[in-house]
Design a protein around this motif. Structure first.
Motif, short mmCIF file in Angstrom:
data_model
loop_
_atom_site.label_atom_id
_atom_site.label_comp_id
_atom_site.label_asym_id
_atom_site.label_seq_id
_atom_site.Cartn_x
_atom_site.Cartn_y
_atom_site.Cartn_z
N TYR A 1 0.83 -1.20 0.00
CA TYR A 1 0.00 0.00 0.00
C TYR A 1 0.87 1.26 0.00
O TYR A 1 0.63 2.20 -0.77
CB TYR A 1 -0.92 0.00 1.22
CG TYR A 1 -1.71 1.29 1.37
CD1 TYR A 1 -2.69 1.63 0.45
CD2 TYR A 1 -1.44 2.16 2.42
CE1 TYR A 1 -3.40 2.81 0.57
CE2 TYR A 1 -2.15 3.35 2.54
CZ TYR A 1 -3.13 3.67 1.61
OH TYR A 1 -3.82 4.84 1.73
N THR B 1 1.74 5.99 -7.73
CA THR B 1 0.45 6.25 -8.37
C THR B 1 0.11 7.72 -8.27
O THR B 1 0.37 8.36 -7.24
CB THR B 1 -0.66 5.42 -7.70
OG1 THR B 1 -0.31 4.04 -7.74
CG2 THR B 1 -1.99 5.60 -8.42
N TYR C 1 -5.83 8.13 -8.01
CA TYR C 1 -5.42 6.89 -7.35
C TYR C 1 -6.37 5.74 -7.68
O TYR C 1 -5.95 4.68 -8.14
CB TYR C 1 -5.35 7.11 -5.85
CG TYR C 1 -4.86 5.90 -5.08
CD1 TYR C 1 -3.50 5.62 -5.00
CD2 TYR C 1 -5.75 5.05 -4.44
CE1 TYR C 1 -3.04 4.52 -4.29
CE2 TYR C 1 -5.30 3.95 -3.74
CZ TYR C 1 -3.95 3.69 -3.66
OH TYR C 1 -3.50 2.59 -2.98
N GLU C 2 -7.66 5.96 -7.49
CA GLU C 2 -8.63 4.88 -7.72
C GLU C 2 -8.66 4.48 -9.19
O GLU C 2 -8.70 3.29 -9.52
CB GLU C 2 -10.03 5.33 -7.27
CG GLU C 2 -10.16 5.47 -5.76
CD GLU C 2 -11.59 5.75 -5.35
OE1 GLU C 2 -12.51 5.37 -6.10
OE2 GLU C 2 -11.79 6.34 -4.28
N ARG C 3 -8.64 5.50 -10.07
CA ARG C 3 -8.70 5.19 -11.50
C ARG C 3 -7.45 4.43 -11.96
O ARG C 3 -7.54 3.51 -12.77
CB ARG C 3 -8.85 6.49 -12.30
CG ARG C 3 -9.11 6.27 -13.78
CD ARG C 3 -9.59 7.52 -14.47
NE ARG C 3 -8.56 8.55 -14.53
CZ ARG C 3 -8.58 9.68 -13.84
NH1 ARG C 3 -9.60 9.92 -13.02
NH2 ARG C 3 -7.64 10.57 -13.94
N ALA D 1 -7.64 0.87 -10.82
CA ALA D 1 -8.76 0.12 -11.39
C ALA D 1 -8.40 -0.51 -12.74
O ALA D 1 -9.13 -1.36 -13.23
CB ALA D 1 -9.96 1.05 -11.56
#
Length: 307
Positions: free
Chosen positions: A40, A47, A52-54, A57
């Motif tokens: 993590y 990133t 971050y999420e995109r 994903a």
């Protein structure tokens, strides 16, 4: 029914099991373990924080984090075992990364503190006054054009059509009517050949040069060749360069002053630390220090094992 002690014992066992499971490595092999906490932390560094999420994903992105971290650990283990990195160098690298990180964190924090009360819009207005002579919109012209396309026709047919348009213009035929009758520009059906206002940079050089050479509304020029074919151009209007209002350039100027101010504050902060050792630094013999650096380097280079 279970008594209190057996119940507490069962609960403790369950919690211990959960803790063990939570701390279990994601992967392990060849003396290298990658646990979630390390993965993590690594993901945060590699990133884009704004996406971050995109980023994670994307197919395989999360697995690549674990894979890359394993490779880094595995290669480091091999490099240390083979003596490619000495313990002294390893310690230096750890300390160097730490010091550089601390420096950037300190500078970022200090700059934010010192710039928190700055009137950025006020600075942008001052910059606007200084740059006002250069903050102008480009000169523009508005023109209509008639295009005789060169594609998908024989050269003779192209020349014949260009000549026909020339002759009718020489006879003062209505330009709008000629556009409706002869123009091969598909947009002419919608705009009647009117290109609206445009700058020199928006058009091909030969077209722009011809259009901007016209001085009065109704002046015409043509044929002007471009990659599309032959153009006949009529000037509709001109718009000289104009001073841009502050609101038009405010965002750009605020971005500029933020950048320059942050750079200045960064240098000021570093200068404060330099000033702390200015006297001591002036007492050092630079020539002697340089010779000592070079001598030590040459000595270590001559004694280090060759590959």
């Amino acid at each position: 029914m279970l008594g209190l002690k057996p119940l507490l014992a069962a609960l403790a066992l369950a919690l211990a099991s959960l803790a063990t499971h939570a701390q279990a490595p994601l992967i392990a092999g060849n003396g290298v373990q990658v646990d979630f906490e390390a993965a993590y932390a690594y993901s945060l560094r590699v990133t884009n924080p704004d996406a971050y999420e995109r980023s994670l994903a994307r197919p395989g992105a999360a697995l690549r984090v674990v894979e890359n971290l394993y490779i880094l650990g595995r290669v480091a283990e091999v490099a240390e075992r083979e003596g490619l990195i000495s313990p002294e160098e390893q310690n230096y690298l750890y300390e160097d990364v730490y010091r550089r990180t601390a420096l950037e964190r300190y500078l970022e924090w200090s700059i934010e503190v010192r710039s928190s009360d700055i009137d950025w819009e006020g600075l942008a207005q001052l910059e606007y006054v200084k740059q006002q002579s250069t903050l102008k919109s480009a000169e523009e012209v508005r023109a209509k054009h008639l295009l005789v396309a060169i594609d998908d026709v024989s050269f003779d047919a192209f020349v014949e059509k260009v000549t026909e348009v020339q002759d009718k213009l020489a006879q003062n035929h209505d330009f709008d009517e000629l556009i409706r009758q002869y123009s091969d520009d598909p947009s002419a059906e919608l705009n009647g050949g009117d290109l609206g206002f445009f700058t020199r940079q928006r058009m091909q050089p030969t077209f722009a040069e011809a259009a901007f050479s016209l001085l009065e509304a109704g002046d015409r020029v043509g044929p002007v060749m471009t990659v599309f074919g032959a153009h006949f151009i009529e000037l509709v209007d001109r718009r000289a360069e104009q001073a841009l209002p502050f609101e038009k350039v405010k965002d750009r100027l605020m971005k500029e002053v933020r950048k320059t101010t942050r750079a200045r504050l960064r240098e000021e902060l570093l200068s404060e630390f330099r000033a702390e050792i200015e006297m001591e630094l002036s007492t050092l013999d630079e020539s002697s220090l340089r010779d000592r650096f070079i001598s030590t380097y040459n000595t270590e280079a001559s004694t280090s094992p060759k590959n």
